[in-house]
Design a protein around this motif. Structure first.
Motif, mmCIF file in Angstrom:
data_model
loop_
_atom_site.group_PDB
_atom_site.id
_atom_site.type_symbol
_atom_site.label_atom_id
_atom_site.label_comp_id
_atom_site.label_asym_id
_atom_site.label_seq_id
_atom_site.Cartn_x
_atom_site.Cartn_y
_atom_site.Cartn_z
ATOM 1 N N GLU A 16 -10.177 7.740 -1.391
ATOM 2 C CA GLU A 16 -9.079 8.325 -2.169
ATOM 3 C C GLU A 16 -7.977 7.286 -2.413
ATOM 4 O O GLU A 16 -7.413 7.217 -3.507
ATOM 5 N N PHE A 17 -7.703 6.485 -1.418
ATOM 6 C CA PHE A 17 -6.700 5.428 -1.545
ATOM 7 C C PHE A 17 -7.110 4.426 -2.628
ATOM 8 O O PHE A 17 -6.288 4.030 -3.469
ATOM 9 N N GLN A 18 -8.365 4.025 -2.635
ATOM 10 C CA GLN A 18 -8.865 3.084 -3.645
ATOM 11 C C GLN A 18 -8.786 3.692 -5.051
ATOM 12 O O GLN A 18 -8.436 3.000 -6.009
ATOM 13 N N LYS A 19 -9.102 4.982 -5.168
ATOM 14 C CA LYS A 19 -9.000 5.656 -6.467
ATOM 15 C C LYS A 19 -7.562 5.641 -6.966
ATOM 16 O O LYS A 19 -7.307 5.385 -8.139
ATOM 17 N N GLU A 20 -6.627 5.921 -6.079
ATOM 18 C CA GLU A 20 -5.212 5.947 -6.457
ATOM 19 C C GLU A 20 -4.725 4.568 -6.892
ATOM 20 O O GLU A 20 -3.944 4.452 -7.832
ATOM 21 N N LYS A 21 -5.194 3.528 -6.215
ATOM 22 C CA LYS A 21 -4.817 2.174 -6.618
ATOM 23 C C LYS A 21 -5.335 1.892 -8.027
ATOM 24 O O LYS A 21 -4.628 1.309 -8.850
ATOM 25 N N GLY A 22 -6.549 2.326 -8.320
ATOM 26 C CA GLY A 22 -7.125 2.140 -9.654
ATOM 27 C C GLY A 22 -6.356 2.906 -10.717
ATOM 28 O O GLY A 22 -6.099 2.394 -11.814
ATOM 29 N N VAL A 23 -5.968 4.138 -10.403
ATOM 30 C CA VAL A 23 -5.206 4.960 -11.351
ATOM 31 C C VAL A 23 -3.844 4.305 -11.633
ATOM 32 O O VAL A 23 -3.412 4.219 -12.789
ATOM 33 N N ALA A 24 -3.179 3.832 -10.598
ATOM 34 C CA ALA A 24 -1.877 3.187 -10.772
ATOM 35 C C ALA A 24 -2.011 1.906 -11.592
ATOM 36 O O ALA A 24 -1.180 1.618 -12.460
ATOM 37 N N GLU A 80 -2.683 -8.067 -7.536
ATOM 38 C CA GLU A 80 -2.753 -8.836 -6.295
ATOM 39 C C GLU A 80 -2.896 -7.916 -5.088
ATOM 40 O O GLU A 80 -3.634 -8.225 -4.154
ATOM 41 N N ALA A 81 -2.218 -6.772 -5.111
ATOM 42 C CA ALA A 81 -2.338 -5.805 -4.018
ATOM 43 C C ALA A 81 -3.763 -5.257 -3.932
ATOM 44 O O ALA A 81 -4.205 -4.847 -2.851
ATOM 45 N N CYS A 82 -4.467 -5.270 -5.043
ATOM 46 C CA CYS A 82 -5.862 -4.800 -5.072
ATOM 47 C C CYS A 82 -6.844 -5.935 -4.777
ATOM 48 O O CYS A 82 -8.057 -5.733 -4.801
ATOM 49 N N GLY A 83 -6.319 -7.138 -4.533
ATOM 50 C CA GLY A 83 -7.187 -8.264 -4.214
ATOM 51 C C GLY A 83 -7.592 -9.093 -5.426
ATOM 52 O O GLY A 83 -8.406 -10.001 -5.316
#
Length: 104
Positions: A16-24, A80-83
């Motif tokens: 869920e955290f990874q999905k939210e990072k993608g949405v943002a 960058e926060a997503c790598g």
């Protein structure tokens, strides 16, 4: 065995955290894309005018450009926060035009 249970319990949260990072990331990219379209329209407006008639459109252009630069920076920070550390493709996907000169 108890450690595996804890790791497995956290897996849905991580997904869920990874999905939210993608949405943002997508939301910021969409915002930047919209600003770049507005910037292109504002640039055409400035270039279509001369003299003092050009002042108001030029101010609007500068405001939009400043916001586009801020959103571009926000997108780079989020990437960058997503790598994602290589931002070269941003120049292709979200090209920032050079600033307009102060005078005609």
């Amino acid at each position: 065995m108890a450690r595996d249970d804890r790791v497995n319990a956290l897996l849905p949260v991580e997904v869920e955290f990874q999905k939210e990072k993608g949405v943002a990331l997508r939301r910021t990219g969409d915002k930047l894309e919209g600003l770049l379209k507005d910037l292109a329209l504002a640039e055409r407006e400035v270039l279509a005018r001369t003299g003092t008639d050009r002042t108001a459109p030029l101010l609007r252009y500068r405001e939009i450009r400043k916001e586009a630069e801020r959103q571009r920076w926000n997108l780079m920070v989020q990437r960058e926060a997503c790598g994602l550390r290589n931002h070269r493709e941003m120049d292709t996907v979200y090209p920032m035009p050079p600033p307009l000169p102060l005078k005609e």
